[in-house]
Enzyme design. Structure first.
Site, short mmCIF file in Angstrom:
data_model
loop_
_atom_site.label_atom_id
_atom_site.label_comp_id
_atom_site.label_asym_id
_atom_site.label_seq_id
_atom_site.Cartn_x
_atom_site.Cartn_y
_atom_site.Cartn_z
N GLY A 37 0.79 -1.23 0.00
CA GLY A 37 0.00 0.00 0.00
C GLY A 37 0.82 1.28 0.00
O GLY A 37 0.32 2.32 0.43
N SER A 38 2.04 1.22 -0.51
CA SER A 38 2.82 2.47 -0.52
C SER A 38 2.22 3.50 -1.48
O SER A 38 2.22 4.69 -1.19
CB SER A 38 4.30 2.20 -0.83
N ASN A 39 1.69 3.04 -2.60
CA ASN A 39 1.01 3.99 -3.51
C ASN A 39 -0.24 4.57 -2.84
O ASN A 39 -0.51 5.77 -2.96
CB ASN A 39 0.63 3.31 -4.82
N LYS A 49 -16.50 -15.74 -7.67
CA LYS A 49 -16.01 -14.38 -7.91
C LYS A 49 -17.14 -13.39 -8.18
O LYS A 49 -17.02 -12.20 -7.85
CB LYS A 49 -15.00 -14.40 -9.07
N MET A 109 -4.18 -7.19 -6.62
CA MET A 109 -3.61 -8.30 -7.38
C MET A 109 -4.64 -9.27 -7.97
O MET A 109 -4.32 -10.42 -8.25
CB MET A 109 -2.60 -9.06 -6.52
N HIS A 121 0.69 0.42 -13.44
CA HIS A 121 1.49 -0.77 -13.76
C HIS A 121 2.97 -0.37 -13.80
O HIS A 121 3.31 0.63 -14.44
CB HIS A 121 1.05 -1.34 -15.11
C1 GRF Z 1 3.13 -1.18 -7.59
O1 GRF Z 1 4.39 -1.36 -8.15
C2 GRF Z 1 2.08 -1.14 -8.65
O2 GRF Z 1 2.51 -0.59 -9.85
C3 GRF Z 1 1.76 -2.59 -8.84
O3 GRF Z 1 1.82 -3.14 -7.56
C4 GRF Z 1 2.73 -2.39 -6.76
C5 GRF Z 1 2.01 -2.03 -5.50
O4 GRF Z 1 2.87 -1.52 -4.53
N1 GRF Z 1 0.50 -2.75 -9.53
P1 GRF Z 1 2.25 -0.83 -3.22
O5 GRF Z 1 1.30 -1.84 -2.59
O6 GRF Z 1 1.56 0.42 -3.63
O7 GRF Z 1 3.42 -0.58 -2.32
#
Ligand code: GRF
Length: 179
Positions: free
Chosen positions: A12-14, A58, A83, A102
């Site tokens: 979840g860093s993004n 699903k 994911m 991505h």
């Molecule tokens: C990121 O590199 C994103 O591009 C990919 O999964 C990763 C997620 O990282 N789809 P985070 O959970 O946001 O740290």
């Protein structure tokens, strides 16, 4: 201002970067042990989690997601390390309102290992892409993408870190334009 939901399965860093810049109505995670949930708590963002295995299939799982999004009147679904493939139930309800980030320069290196695949292919540059989500895997219309170089002294770790740093700039930039 559009109401944003972020979906994350892992670190979840993004999500954290986004939550520091935009009001996030909710975080959804399909993994109960995702560190993203911890971040949400610390950031004061309401979070919801349910796992596919709790449902019959699903379709039922995605129906629960749609219900959650509808209830919160979400306008924009931001996938950030979610994911799972988005299937028809969620897509038909929210298509045109779901974006993904991505860690490669699509259509190069789609799939779950974009960074590793680019590294193994010995590219001189890879990149980051933000795109609309459709029924394919990383195939939706590209909104914005940037190149990220692979430098001569890179290890996979430094290469990966440069890609993530680029994500932390690009995703807020795109979202600012969309909201
Ligand atoms: C990121 O590199 C994103 O591009 C990919 O999964 C990763 C997620 O990282 N789809 P985070 O959970 O946001 O740290």
């Amino acid at each position: 201002m559009k109401k944003i939901a972020v979906f994350a399965s892992g670190s979840g860093s993004n999500f954290q970067v986004l939550a520091e810049q935009f009001p996030i109505a909710l975080l959804f995670s399909d993994k109960k042990n995702a560190y993203a949930l911890e971040r949400a708590k610390n950031l004061g963002v309401p979070s919801y989690t349910f796992e596919l295995k709790e449902f019959e299939n699903k379709v039922a799982y995605e129906e629960a997601i749609v219900e959650l999004l509808d209830k919160h009147q979400i306008d924009l679904v931001v996938l950030a390390g979610y994911m799972k493939i988005v299937c028809n139930t969620l897509l038909s309800a929210y298509e045109g309102r779901i974006i993904n980030i991505h860690p490669a320069y699509l259509p190069e290196f789609p799939g779950a290992h974009g960074i590793e695949d680019a590294w193994k292919a010995d590219v001189s540059q890879s990149g980051v892409t933000v795109h609309w989500v459709d029924a394919g895997v990383d195939t939706g219309q590209i909104i914005k993408q940037v190149r990220v170089p692979r430098l001569i002294n890179d290890t996979i770790e430094t290469f990966e870190a440069r890609i993530h740093e680029t994500e932390y700039k690009l995703y807020p930039e795109v979202i600012r334009e969309l909201v």
